[in-house]
Design a protein around this motif. Structure first.
Motif, PDB file in Angstrom:
ATOM      1  N   ALA A  18       3.328   5.817  -2.884  1.00 31.03           N
ATOM      2  CA  ALA A  18       4.559   6.548  -3.242  1.00 31.03           C
ATOM      3  C   ALA A  18       4.748   6.596  -4.749  1.00 31.03           C
ATOM      4  O   ALA A  18       4.795   7.692  -5.389  1.00 31.03           O
ATOM      5  CB  ALA A  18       5.918   5.809  -2.749  1.00 31.03           C
ATOM      6  N   ALA A  19       4.123   5.414  -5.713  1.00 31.55           N
ATOM      7  CA  ALA A  19       4.346   5.612  -7.160  1.00 31.55           C
ATOM      8  C   ALA A  19       3.315   6.653  -7.625  1.00 31.55           C
ATOM      9  O   ALA A  19       3.698   7.188  -8.533  1.00 31.55           O
ATOM     10  CB  ALA A  19       4.053   4.040  -7.470  1.00 31.55           C
ATOM     11  N   ALA A  20       2.066   6.653  -6.876  1.00 28.81           N
ATOM     12  CA  ALA A  20       1.080   7.606  -7.409  1.00 28.81           C
ATOM     13  C   ALA A  20       1.525   8.998  -7.024  1.00 28.81           C
ATOM     14  O   ALA A  20       1.349   9.961  -8.022  1.00 28.81           O
ATOM     15  CB  ALA A  20      -0.288   7.300  -6.808  1.00 28.81           C
ATOM     16  N   GLU A  72       0.685  -1.312   0.218  1.00 24.93           N
ATOM     17  CA  GLU A  72      -0.034  -0.015   0.021  1.00 24.93           C
ATOM     18  C   GLU A  72       0.837   1.292  -0.020  1.00 24.93           C
ATOM     19  O   GLU A  72       0.448   2.262  -0.771  1.00 24.93           O
ATOM     20  CB  GLU A  72      -0.728   0.055   1.265  1.00 24.93           C
ATOM     21  CG  GLU A  72      -2.087   0.888   1.012  1.00 24.93           C
ATOM     22  CD  GLU A  72      -2.809   1.041   2.567  1.00 24.93           C
ATOM     23  OE1 GLU A  72      -2.949   0.153   3.321  1.00 24.93           O
ATOM     24  OE2 GLU A  72      -3.375   1.923   2.772  1.00 24.93           O
ATOM     25  N   GLY A  73       2.016   0.990   0.645  1.00 18.60           N
ATOM     26  CA  GLY A  73       2.958   2.417   0.701  1.00 18.60           C
ATOM     27  C   GLY A  73       3.518   2.471  -0.417  1.00 18.60           C
ATOM     28  O   GLY A  73       3.847   3.589  -0.977  1.00 18.60           O
ATOM     29  N   VAL A 108       5.850   3.600   5.298  1.00 19.52           N
ATOM     30  CA  VAL A 108       6.650   3.297   4.134  1.00 19.52           C
ATOM     31  C   VAL A 108       6.847   4.215   3.219  1.00 19.52           C
ATOM     32  O   VAL A 108       7.800   4.658   2.527  1.00 19.52           O
ATOM     33  CB  VAL A 108       5.963   1.909   3.519  1.00 19.52           C
ATOM     34  CG1 VAL A 108       6.657   1.555   1.968  1.00 19.52           C
ATOM     35  CG2 VAL A 108       6.131   1.048   4.477  1.00 19.52           C
ATOM     36  N   LYS A 109       5.514   5.040   2.799  1.00 22.62           N
ATOM     37  CA  LYS A 109       5.529   6.243   1.997  1.00 22.62           C
ATOM     38  C   LYS A 109       6.695   7.253   2.298  1.00 22.62           C
ATOM     39  O   LYS A 109       7.550   7.639   1.493  1.00 22.62           O
ATOM     40  CB  LYS A 109       4.293   6.625   1.611  1.00 22.62           C
ATOM     41  CG  LYS A 109       4.145   7.592   0.721  1.00 22.62           C
ATOM     42  CD  LYS A 109       2.754   8.404   0.443  1.00 22.62           C
ATOM     43  CE  LYS A 109       2.838   9.468  -0.295  1.00 22.62           C
ATOM     44  NZ  LYS A 109       1.610  10.374  -0.069  1.00 22.62           N
ATOM     45  N   ASN A 110       6.714   7.623   3.605  1.00 18.68           N
ATOM     46  CA  ASN A 110       7.313   8.638   4.241  1.00 18.68           C
ATOM     47  C   ASN A 110       9.051   8.164   4.047  1.00 18.68           C
ATOM     48  O   ASN A 110       9.687   9.039   3.778  1.00 18.68           O
ATOM     49  CB  ASN A 110       7.248   8.849   5.610  1.00 18.68           C
ATOM     50  CG  ASN A 110       5.833   9.779   5.734  1.00 18.68           C
ATOM     51  OD1 ASN A 110       5.613  10.573   4.946  1.00 18.68           O
ATOM     52  ND2 ASN A 110       5.485   9.732   6.943  1.00 18.68           N
ATOM     53  N   ALA A 111       9.227   6.991   4.073  1.00 20.37           N
ATOM     54  CA  ALA A 111      10.618   6.515   3.999  1.00 20.37           C
ATOM     55  C   ALA A 111      10.980   6.827   2.579  1.00 20.37           C
ATOM     56  O   ALA A 111      12.312   7.157   1.997  1.00 20.37           O
ATOM     57  CB  ALA A 111      10.674   4.804   4.294  1.00 20.37           C
ATOM     58  N   VAL A 112      10.027   6.590   1.486  1.00 20.05           N
ATOM     59  CA  VAL A 112      10.306   6.506   0.316  1.00 20.05           C
ATOM     60  C   VAL A 112      10.705   8.059  -0.081  1.00 20.05           C
ATOM     61  O   VAL A 112      11.534   8.583  -0.687  1.00 20.05           O
ATOM     62  CB  VAL A 112       9.272   6.014  -0.716  1.00 20.05           C
ATOM     63  CG1 VAL A 112       9.527   6.646  -2.188  1.00 20.05           C
ATOM     64  CG2 VAL A 112       9.208   4.655  -0.557  1.00 20.05           C
ATOM     65  N   ARG A 113      10.054   8.969   0.621  1.00 22.20           N
ATOM     66  CA  ARG A 113      10.015  10.352   0.363  1.00 22.20           C
ATOM     67  C   ARG A 113      11.390  10.769   0.861  1.00 22.20           C
ATOM     68  O   ARG A 113      12.305  11.521   0.028  1.00 22.20           O
ATOM     69  CB  ARG A 113       8.991  11.211   1.302  1.00 22.20           C
ATOM     70  CG  ARG A 113       9.111  12.648   1.280  1.00 22.20           C
ATOM     71  CD  ARG A 113       8.418  13.451   2.373  1.00 22.20           C
ATOM     72  NE  ARG A 113       7.076  12.837   2.752  1.00 22.20           N
ATOM     73  CZ  ARG A 113       5.999  13.259   2.226  1.00 22.20           C
ATOM     74  NH1 ARG A 113       5.893  14.132   1.216  1.00 22.20           N
ATOM     75  NH2 ARG A 113       4.933  12.645   2.514  1.00 22.20           N
TER      76      ARG A 113
END
Lengths: 330, 330
Positions: free
Chosen positions: A24-26, A19-20, A304-309
């Motif tokens: 992130a991809a979006a 989901e994260g 997880v999304k924040n880690a991508v950021r």
């Protein structure tokens, strides 16, 4: 840029990682997200969803568990999601990897699969410790190496300073040395020898910092050996946790205290969040030849999304190259 | 028995030390209390009072201040109240000494004036750290020696265990080793080497204890090197202090929160006292040839009297002789 996510790592994997990764991809169309993990478990989670074109899946048949002995697991489980993601970074198929899995195994993957940066003796794990001013302090090393030499602490100081510059946009990060007193001559053999080394570095060294002052945020980077760092962080976590459970216990003793506590609930919750050790994003493993970010074991999709950021900012600002240049002059 | 009090040591000296000494002499008729310090400042405080026959005054013309550099002060101020009290113990004119003065100077007085016990490599400072069950844990070393060898930790374990037996009447004190994980193989070089030594001692070794669990009181004696111990204690103190100031700030934000907080005040105060690092009595300096007790710098008369109580119990139960027998077999 391309970022590999160990889709099987962490307490909430693969649901949270998938989901994260999707989120992130979006959000960042210029970033390719590669979910690394068990196809049979990931594909059902993607079913029926609009898949962004910048999201791909890389199958890995094995998983390293929280209970696995790190070195053995990394050596034996060559097709585990974590090791495959590490290999992608090593072979420059990905620019960074993110994992919420077994911390020891991730540090081993960093060392044995991704590899140390030339000139770095000991990579360091560098999480953010919460502070009262909400800005946090980057502490390193927090557990990658239990024993350190003065030269290691000097490299931690340089790497931590660069990270705060490049990723958090602090022009001149204040670097402190964790110690038992603020005077220059204080400490054990390690810190006494490290102090003059830190003074000579091209960083803003603010001297010794006592454990009791860490929370007040009087430095942006806190340098320590992995053993002392662990004692510090766990003592802070343990004390905060114990006080909040005691408060809860005291405040539910009677109807009177319950009513009063209910009125204070927003304030109490705010305070608890302020000191939440899980809310401060991913911890980079600094000193490797590629970018590796450790996300908290209990990371949800948002973490997880924040880690991508975080990884994107580090890549955009060429963190790894900057550290390499500073350390080895290349 | 005869107990010397450094009447000039501590933030509230000589008022608190004189008053505490008077109270102790009044309560324990079998104990001779010797107030060591500046006659010109102590005598006015005794004027008009009923002096117990077991209280005497020993003049000492100098004072070691909080700001004095420890080693230099002890070497130069040979007629300071602290050094004179130490010499009384050395020359067996007194059985124990108590001081609320400069901690570093007291440790130096212990080493250079009173002297190490035969067979002990490093004396240790052993305060009680508060725990949630209110029983506390004796932690050593908390700052006498910044660097320790595995053999030193083994001696700390033996001395701490004997202290808890003799002074706190715990039949089989649980001894823990401060470490970064509970498994036997965890730690830095020091703790990895110390672990098997502790296993072989005639003590109840309960293994490694993590910093976050210290507050829960899962051991009676916590063994650590002085550097790690300082980081632990200061981190706990700092976190507890910061949370209480934040609570205060949050709870005085509005009339509503003020009212609610007022209703919770007894509970909050109870919690704060539970974690008060100054309330847990004096800290013995273990491993010296005589008994030396460090009272808190901010000790009041009651704290001084309590330190006398503690010294009496240790003397009655022949603590120093027990440690000597255990360590050197004599």
């Amino acid at each position: 840029m391309r970022i590999a996510i160990d889709a099987m790592g962490g307490d909430n994997a693969p649901e949270a990682t998938v989901e994260g990764g999707l989120a992130a991809a979006a959000e960042w169309k210029d970033t390719e997200i590669v979910l690394v993990g068990d196809q049979g478990r990931i594909e059902p989670l993607l079913k029926g969803k609009q898949l962004p074109s910048n999201l791909t899946l890389r199958h890995a048949s094995e998983v390293i568990d929280a209970e696995d002995e790190p070195v053995r697991a990394v050596r034996r489980k060559k097709d585990s999601s974590m090791v495959v993601a590490g290999r992608m970074v090593k072979e420059q198929e990905a620019h960074a990897m993110i994992s919420a899995g077994n911390t020891g195994a991730l540090m081993t993957t960093g060392l044995l699969v991704v590899g140390r940066m030339e000139g770095i003796e000991r990579p360091a794990l560098a999480p953010m410790i919460p502070t009262l001013d909400d800005l946090g302090v980057l502490a390193l090393d927090l557990g990658a190496n239990m024993d350190a030499k003065p030269e290691h602490l000097a490299q931690y100081a340089q790497m931590g300073s660069l990270y705060r510059q490049k990723v958090h946009n602090i022009a001149e990060p204040r670097v402190g040395l964790l110690n038992v007193g603020t005077e220059a001559g204080k400490g054990n053999e390690l810190t006494k020898l490290a102090y003059p080394l830190l003074e000579q570095l091209p960083i803003r060294f603010v001297g010794n910092v006592e454990a009791r002052d860490v929370l007040t945020g009087n430095c942006d980077v806190l340098v320590c050996d992995g053993f002392a760092g662990n004692i510090l962080l766990k003592a802070m976590e343990g004390t905060a946790g114990a006080i909040f459970s005691l408060l809860k216990e005291q405040f539910t003793k009677s109807l009177k205290t319950k009513l009063a506590a209910a009125m204070l609930m927003p304030e109490l919750r705010g305070l608890k969040n302020k000191l939440d050790y899980t809310e401060h994003g991913g911890a980079p493993l600094l000193g490797l030849s590629g970018l590796v970010v450790k996300s908290h074991g209990s990371a949800d999709a948002n973490a997880v999304k924040n880690a991508v950021r975080q990884a994107r900012i580090a890549l955009q600002n060429r963190l790894v190259e900057s550290i390499s240049k500073e350390i080895s002059g290349k």
